[in-house]
Write a protein that holds these residues in place. Structure first.
Motif, mmCIF file in Angstrom:
data_model
loop_
_atom_site.group_PDB
_atom_site.id
_atom_site.type_symbol
_atom_site.label_atom_id
_atom_site.label_comp_id
_atom_site.label_asym_id
_atom_site.label_seq_id
_atom_site.Cartn_x
_atom_site.Cartn_y
_atom_site.Cartn_z
ATOM 1 N N ASP A 2 41.570 24.711 7.251
ATOM 2 C CA ASP A 2 42.499 24.672 8.515
ATOM 3 C C ASP A 2 43.056 25.405 9.207
ATOM 4 O O ASP A 2 43.798 24.725 10.565
ATOM 5 N N GLY A 3 42.306 26.590 9.473
ATOM 6 C CA GLY A 3 43.090 27.452 10.034
ATOM 7 C C GLY A 3 44.403 28.264 9.836
ATOM 8 O O GLY A 3 44.691 29.475 9.961
ATOM 9 N N ARG A 4 44.679 27.674 8.369
ATOM 10 C CA ARG A 4 46.179 28.181 7.719
ATOM 11 C C ARG A 4 45.896 29.548 7.094
ATOM 12 O O ARG A 4 44.864 30.077 6.383
ATOM 13 N N ALA A 5 46.965 30.462 6.889
ATOM 14 C CA ALA A 5 46.838 31.154 5.944
ATOM 15 C C ALA A 5 47.935 31.482 5.025
ATOM 16 O O ALA A 5 48.544 31.362 5.184
ATOM 17 N N LEU A 6 47.766 30.815 3.872
ATOM 18 C CA LEU A 6 48.392 30.790 2.199
ATOM 19 C C LEU A 6 48.337 31.859 1.655
ATOM 20 O O LEU A 6 47.153 32.662 1.065
ATOM 21 N N GLN A 59 36.451 41.083 -0.958
ATOM 22 C CA GLN A 59 35.222 42.121 -1.411
ATOM 23 C C GLN A 59 34.151 41.253 -0.657
ATOM 24 O O GLN A 59 33.756 42.542 0.005
ATOM 25 N N ALA A 60 34.000 40.508 -0.551
ATOM 26 C CA ALA A 60 32.340 39.955 -0.366
ATOM 27 C C ALA A 60 32.567 39.770 1.769
ATOM 28 O O ALA A 60 31.668 39.432 2.054
ATOM 29 N N GLY A 61 33.660 39.853 2.303
ATOM 30 C CA GLY A 61 33.588 39.409 3.679
ATOM 31 C C GLY A 61 34.268 37.965 3.621
ATOM 32 O O GLY A 61 34.116 37.290 4.739
ATOM 33 N N MET A 62 33.986 37.459 3.428
ATOM 34 C CA MET A 62 34.551 35.642 2.941
ATOM 35 C C MET A 62 36.601 35.376 3.737
ATOM 36 O O MET A 62 36.451 34.666 4.806
ATOM 37 N N LEU A 63 36.925 36.425 2.885
ATOM 38 C CA LEU A 63 38.317 36.347 2.757
ATOM 39 C C LEU A 63 39.500 37.353 3.820
ATOM 40 O O LEU A 63 38.783 38.086 3.541
ATOM 41 N N ALA A 64 40.142 36.993 4.354
ATOM 42 C CA ALA A 64 41.172 38.374 4.829
ATOM 43 C C ALA A 64 42.460 38.567 4.429
ATOM 44 O O ALA A 64 43.035 36.874 4.968
ATOM 45 N N VAL A 65 42.963 39.025 4.519
ATOM 46 C CA VAL A 65 44.207 39.224 4.180
ATOM 47 C C VAL A 65 45.649 40.021 4.906
ATOM 48 O O VAL A 65 44.945 41.683 5.649
ATOM 49 N N GLU A 66 46.489 39.030 5.173
ATOM 50 C CA GLU A 66 47.486 40.027 6.201
ATOM 51 C C GLU A 66 48.543 39.598 5.068
ATOM 52 O O GLU A 66 48.811 39.439 4.255
ATOM 53 N N LYS A 67 49.240 40.939 5.878
ATOM 54 C CA LYS A 67 50.926 41.285 4.512
ATOM 55 C C LYS A 67 51.853 40.588 5.301
ATOM 56 O O LYS A 67 51.573 41.757 6.750
ATOM 57 N N HIS A 112 45.963 35.117 2.545
ATOM 58 C CA HIS A 112 44.577 34.721 3.100
ATOM 59 C C HIS A 112 44.114 33.722 3.867
ATOM 60 O O HIS A 112 45.206 32.631 3.812
ATOM 61 N N ARG A 113 43.583 34.562 4.206
ATOM 62 C CA ARG A 113 42.393 33.127 4.854
ATOM 63 C C ARG A 113 41.020 33.632 5.836
ATOM 64 O O ARG A 113 40.702 34.597 5.567
ATOM 65 N N LEU A 114 40.195 32.884 5.891
ATOM 66 C CA LEU A 114 38.977 33.012 6.679
ATOM 67 C C LEU A 114 39.134 33.893 6.805
ATOM 68 O O LEU A 114 39.295 34.083 8.393
ATOM 69 N N ALA A 115 38.162 35.042 6.977
ATOM 70 C CA ALA A 115 37.705 36.234 7.562
ATOM 71 C C ALA A 115 37.565 35.898 9.266
ATOM 72 O O ALA A 115 37.353 36.856 9.837
#
Length: 234
Positions: free
Chosen positions: A28-32, A57-65, A72-75
């Motif tokens: 749904d586009g959210r970051a959890l 690591q595989a590039g499927m997720l991106a992390v925002e601090k 975590h969200r979809l990359a």
């Protein structure tokens, strides 16, 4: 070109049930947070952390601090498109080839009606909008590609959508592309145009998010306005 080993590794990452549940929750586009995703997947925090590290690591997720928290969200939209396509294929397998007229997509009527697919609209409403634009000559759409016509670009700008041309700030992503709808099994609009359409519907109050799901509720005002702009079938 993608190697067979990389292809197999990607499939294996998505194929593990806990990871699949986490990826689906992010559609749904959210970051959890990791704890929220652990709850979704039904695993411990430590197990979730390991899964999230592999997906990142595989590039499927991106992390925002943000402060002490990590979200975590979809990359990318490409990852979301892959997941939506897998859901469409999985739905067909689940229904079984012997069924004459299988129910496709989610059983939840609200999800079939309207939902988010990462950053764009999906479901009956989204496919109806695409059909309307094609019928009016404002969109060229096929399984292989999609493009707004000059009249389509002018129309969407005219109803208040913020839409950058391909040479503007949106040039870093695909401007307009088809995305096979999980429930309708026909294309809706993705890319920068699809994201702009989703923002327009949310900002205008035509649709609103439903808690705990990526389903969208079409408001009474939305029924009126979407029908006015895109036709009675919506």
């Amino acid at each position: 070109m993608t190697t067979i080993s990389a292809f197999a590794a990607t499939a294996a990452l998505v194929g593990e049930p806990a990871r699949a549940g986490m990826l689906a929750a992010l559609m749904d586009g959210r970051a959890l947070t990791a704890s929220e995703l652990a709850a979704v997947a039904g695993v411990t925090a430590a197990t979730a952390s390991g899964h999230l590290a592999q997906l990142t690591q595989a590039g499927m997720l991106a992390v925002e601090k943000q402060g002490r928290h990590r979200y975590h969200r979809l990359a990318s939209p490409q990852v979301a498109a892959m997941l939506e396509s897998l859901m469409a294929v999985a739905g067909g397998l689940e229904n079984g080839a012997a069924t004459r007229r299988p129910r496709v997509g989610p059983r939840d009527a609200a999800l079939r009606r309207a939902r988010t697919c990462y950053d764009h609209l999906a479901g009956e409403i989204a496919v109806g909008i695409a059909d309307s634009l094609v019928a009016s000559g404002r969109l060229d759409l096929s399984d292989d590609g999609a493009a707004l016509t000059p009249d389509g670009f002018a129309f969407l700008r005219g109803i208040g959508m913020t839409l950058d041309p391909p040479t503007g700030p949106a040039r870093g992503r695909i401007f307009c592309r088809p995305c096979l709808d999980w429930s309708e099994r026909r294309p809706h609009i993705a890319g920068a145009v699809g994201a702009a359409l989703c923002r327009w519907c949310l900002d205008g109050g035509w649709v609103r998010r439903m808690a705990g799901t990526r389903a969208l509720e079409v408001t009474p005002k939305g029924v009126q306005e979407l029908s006015r702009h895109f036709g009675r079938e919506l």
